[in-house]
Design a protein around this motif. Sequence first.
Motif, PDB file in Angstrom:
ATOM      1  N   ILE A 161       0.831  -1.205   0.000  1.00 18.53           N
ATOM      2  CA  ILE A 161       0.000   0.000   0.000  1.00 18.53           C
ATOM      3  C   ILE A 161       0.864   1.253   0.000  1.00 18.53           C
ATOM      4  CG2 ILE A 161      -0.263   0.231   2.507  1.00 18.53           C
ATOM      5  CD1 ILE A 161      -3.194   0.904   2.012  1.00 18.53           C
ATOM      6  N   ALA A 162       2.030   1.200   0.619  1.00 13.33           N
ATOM      7  CA  ALA A 162       2.938   2.350   0.575  1.00 13.33           C
ATOM      8  C   ALA A 162       3.470   2.563  -0.835  1.00 13.33           C
ATOM      9  CB  ALA A 162       4.086   2.140   1.559  1.00 13.33           C
ATOM     10  N   GLU A 163       3.802   1.484  -1.528  1.00  9.52           N
ATOM     11  CA  GLU A 163       4.291   1.601  -2.898  1.00  9.52           C
ATOM     12  C   GLU A 163       3.191   2.118  -3.824  1.00  9.52           C
ATOM     13  OE1 GLU A 163       6.953   1.384  -6.114  1.00  9.52           O
ATOM     14  OE2 GLU A 163       7.206   1.433  -3.934  1.00  9.52           O
ATOM     15  N   ALA A 164       1.952   1.640  -3.627  1.00  8.31           N
ATOM     16  CA  ALA A 164       0.839   2.134  -4.437  1.00  8.31           C
ATOM     17  C   ALA A 164       0.613   3.623  -4.204  1.00  8.31           C
ATOM     18  CB  ALA A 164      -0.425   1.344  -4.114  1.00  8.31           C
ATOM     19  N   ALA A 165       0.691   4.060  -2.951  1.00 13.94           N
ATOM     20  CA  ALA A 165       0.521   5.484  -2.651  1.00 13.94           C
ATOM     21  C   ALA A 165       1.614   6.315  -3.314  1.00 13.94           C
ATOM     22  CB  ALA A 165       0.525   5.697  -1.145  1.00 13.94           C
ATOM     23  N   ARG A 166       2.830   5.812  -3.312  1.00 10.79           N
ATOM     24  CA  ARG A 166       3.930   6.554  -3.929  1.00 10.79           C
ATOM     25  C   ARG A 166       3.714   6.721  -5.430  1.00 10.79           C
ATOM     26  NH1 ARG A 166       8.343   5.837  -6.797  1.00 10.79           N
ATOM     27  NH2 ARG A 166       7.925   3.606  -7.023  1.00 10.79           N
ATOM     28  N   LEU A 167       3.311   5.636  -6.108  1.00 10.56           N
ATOM     29  CA  LEU A 167       3.125   5.705  -7.552  1.00 10.56           C
ATOM     30  C   LEU A 167       1.924   6.576  -7.915  1.00 10.56           C
ATOM     31  CD1 LEU A 167       3.873   2.004  -8.544  1.00 10.56           C
ATOM     32  CD2 LEU A 167       5.314   4.003  -8.880  1.00 10.56           C
ATOM     33  N   ILE A 168       0.821   6.481  -7.154  1.00  6.63           N
ATOM     34  CA  ILE A 168      -0.338   7.318  -7.433  1.00  6.63           C
ATOM     35  C   ILE A 168      -0.001   8.784  -7.187  1.00  6.63           C
ATOM     36  CG2 ILE A 168      -2.696   7.833  -6.729  1.00  6.63           C
ATOM     37  CD1 ILE A 168      -3.070   4.892  -6.117  1.00  6.63           C
ATOM     38  N   SER A 169       0.731   9.058  -6.121  1.00  6.59           N
ATOM     39  CA  SER A 169       1.149  10.437  -5.842  1.00  6.59           C
ATOM     40  C   SER A 169       2.037  10.970  -6.961  1.00  6.59           C
ATOM     41  CB  SER A 169       1.881  10.487  -4.503  1.00  6.59           C
ATOM     42  OG  SER A 169       2.377  11.781  -4.247  1.00  6.59           O
ATOM     43  N   HIS A 186      -8.510  -1.024  13.499  1.00  6.24           N
ATOM     44  CA  HIS A 186      -7.640   0.121  13.734  1.00  6.24           C
ATOM     45  C   HIS A 186      -6.845   0.435  12.470  1.00  6.24           C
ATOM     46  CE1 HIS A 186      -8.649   0.172  17.941  1.00  6.24           C
ATOM     47  NE2 HIS A 186      -8.311  -1.103  18.061  1.00  6.24           N
ATOM     48  N   ALA A 187      -6.644   1.718  12.193  1.00  7.03           N
ATOM     49  CA  ALA A 187      -5.921   2.137  11.003  1.00  7.03           C
ATOM     50  C   ALA A 187      -4.456   2.340  11.339  1.00  7.03           C
ATOM     51  CB  ALA A 187      -6.518   3.423  10.445  1.00  7.03           C
ATOM     52  N   LEU A 188      -3.595   1.833  10.508  1.00 11.28           N
ATOM     53  CA  LEU A 188      -2.158   1.984  10.679  1.00 11.28           C
ATOM     54  C   LEU A 188      -1.613   2.739   9.474  1.00 11.28           C
ATOM     55  CD1 LEU A 188      -1.324  -1.655  11.848  1.00 11.28           C
ATOM     56  CD2 LEU A 188      -1.784   0.322  13.266  1.00 11.28           C
ATOM     57  N   GLN A 189      -0.853   3.802   9.711  1.00  8.61           N
ATOM     58  CA  GLN A 189      -0.312   4.553   8.596  1.00  8.61           C
ATOM     59  C   GLN A 189       0.797   3.751   7.943  1.00  8.61           C
ATOM     60  OE1 GLN A 189       0.917   8.504   9.509  1.00  8.61           O
ATOM     61  NE2 GLN A 189       1.045   9.116   7.392  1.00  8.61           N
ATOM     62  N   ALA A 190       0.688   3.574   6.622  1.00 10.72           N
ATOM     63  CA  ALA A 190       1.658   2.780   5.888  1.00 10.72           C
ATOM     64  C   ALA A 190       2.536   3.629   4.994  1.00 10.72           C
ATOM     65  CB  ALA A 190       0.941   1.721   5.042  1.00 10.72           C
ATOM     66  N   ALA A 191       2.201   4.892   4.742  1.00  8.37           N
ATOM     67  CA  ALA A 191       3.010   5.764   3.900  1.00  8.37           C
ATOM     68  C   ALA A 191       2.910   7.185   4.426  1.00  8.37           C
ATOM     69  CB  ALA A 191       2.544   5.703   2.449  1.00  8.37           C
ATOM     70  N   GLN A 192       4.026   7.871   4.499  1.00  6.85           N
ATOM     71  CA  GLN A 192       4.066   9.230   5.021  1.00  6.85           C
ATOM     72  C   GLN A 192       4.041  10.241   3.871  1.00  6.85           C
ATOM     73  OE1 GLN A 192       3.852   9.921   8.151  1.00  6.85           O
ATOM     74  NE2 GLN A 192       4.156   7.912   9.049  1.00  6.85           N
ATOM     75  N   ALA A 193       3.161  10.005   2.877  1.00  9.14           N
ATOM     76  CA  ALA A 193       3.113  10.894   1.729  1.00  9.14           C
ATOM     77  C   ALA A 193       2.289  12.137   1.982  1.00  9.14           C
ATOM     78  CB  ALA A 193       2.545  10.148   0.520  1.00  9.14           C
ATOM     79  N   ALA A 194       1.470  12.161   3.024  1.00  8.37           N
ATOM     80  CA  ALA A 194       0.620  13.312   3.317  1.00  8.37           C
ATOM     81  C   ALA A 194       0.812  13.717   4.764  1.00  8.37           C
ATOM     82  CB  ALA A 194      -0.847  12.979   3.038  1.00  8.37           C
ATOM     83  N   SER A 195       0.319  14.911   5.094  1.00  9.78           N
ATOM     84  CA  SER A 195       0.448  15.399   6.457  1.00  9.78           C
ATOM     85  C   SER A 195      -0.473  14.618   7.384  1.00  9.78           C
ATOM     86  CB  SER A 195       0.093  16.885   6.491  1.00  9.78           C
ATOM     87  OG  SER A 195      -1.221  17.092   5.975  1.00  9.78           O
ATOM     88  N   PRO A 196      -0.209  14.636   8.691  1.00  4.13           N
ATOM     89  CA  PRO A 196      -1.062  13.899   9.635  1.00  4.13           C
ATOM     90  C   PRO A 196      -2.501  14.371   9.577  1.00  4.13           C
ATOM     91  CG  PRO A 196       1.000  14.593  10.668  1.00  4.13           C
ATOM     92  CD  PRO A 196       0.945  15.278   9.342  1.00  4.13           C
TER      93      PRO A 196
END
Length: 521
Positions: A161-169, A186-196
Amino acid sequence: MAASESIAFQERWLGADAPAAIGASFPWRAYGWGLGSVVAATILGQLLIGRLDKANLIMVFLLGNLAVALRGDRGAAIAAAVLSVAAFDFFFVPPHLSLAVSDTQYLFTFFVMGLVGSVISTLTARLVAMIAESRERERRARALYELSRSLLAARAPQEAIAEAARLISQELGRPVGAWLRGAAGHALQAAQAASPLTSSEQEILHWVLGEGEPAGPGTETFPGATALFIPVRSPSRIHGAFVLRWADHEPPPGSGTRAAIETGANQLAIALEQARAREEADAAHSQAEVERMRTSLLSSVSHDLRTPLAGMVGAASALLDAEGAFPADVRRELLQGIVDEGARLGRLVTNLLHATRLEAAHVQLAKEWFPLEEAIAPALSRLQAPLSQHPVAVDLAPDLPMVQGDPALVEQVFINLLENAAKYTPPGSPIKVRAWLEAARIWSEVADQGPGLPAGEEERVFEKFHHVPGQSGAKGAGLGLAICRGIVLAHGGAIRAENLPTGGAAFRFWLPLTPPPPMTP
């Protein structure tokens, strides 16, 4: 992102479906190009007047219309065609510098000129649009291929999911946050591509992860939110969500951006579902293999356990029931049978323990320096009864160095190999034990003169619970050779089996030669 870049961004992903607030801006630049082309054609016509006929001057204006149409704006191209008719009438048709027409035949010329210019402009604009659409489809297909390839290389859901977020971004030109649904929702952040996320945005995220529906601008849920939430869902479960945020001066993302993220989310959901299916299949296969091994172990060991126990119980019962009735030699024979069957049972239990330790990878080597004959001699002593009908020859090289390893486990290797040779060879056939030094390895061999191994069985004999088909002799649990291989591999060596040219089979294994420790003065 500037206003013009925002318009281009929306038109890139959505085209005619872009929001009115973004796509409604008048294309002044395109109409400016149209006006400029008419002015340029008029100036060029004035320079060529007298050299070209008026029919050829019309071609100059049509070339200008074509140049405007190639820029892809149909309205500007049609406007340029109308202006071209007016300019041609004003500057090149008498009376000059007037829109009046002295010769009515020029009206037909103007009509054909405007019609041809409009058709050329329309067809050219459509062709340009089709080319742009084809390139856009190719670009999107390439982006989806890159996304699929990246997802296949991911080893964990968080990484996927982090790799998908990077490519979509990267594709959208905007930061995209990726969140993975954890245990108990519970939600776990998998990519730090956006602000909190803010507290309200976290509540929206939990709602999206629970309901599996998008939320934010352009949706029916939380349309006033400051972020767009797109779930990553498959038919069986909700895996996570993408979160798209934008700056205060930027307009909210349109349906084209949402469609792009949903495409990536669907691709990711398929990859995650396939990964989960593979994990479940592997777990089911492992469980089935464990059950198969357990069944094979019980069916094989039950016979081996029952046989020595039956012999021991029978001999002990005979001694108890007829106490004093047996001669001394018969009584000694019965007692010796109890001892032999007990030793056989002990070897079987030892093999089972070794098999369990090797399977669980919990074997601990108690390494020490010892001569190899200290492992061979106890093995021959413990197998006196099984080897009583086989002459055994031992040939050890005189320059054989000491071995660093676990002497008890190395002894178990010789016990299993010797017992295997005695079990599957006819009585009276010799067995030979050899050891020598070659290529920085200490080699050992147990060879017999029995029927040998069938073709293709040289490697399979070391598999657990494997029995050579058509082989005579008392079949055991099929663990002895597998244990030999596990022990030898644990020492850093290797073992193999092969048929001898003179008949029979030979089991050879080697242990690494390590330098001896320095002598203490």
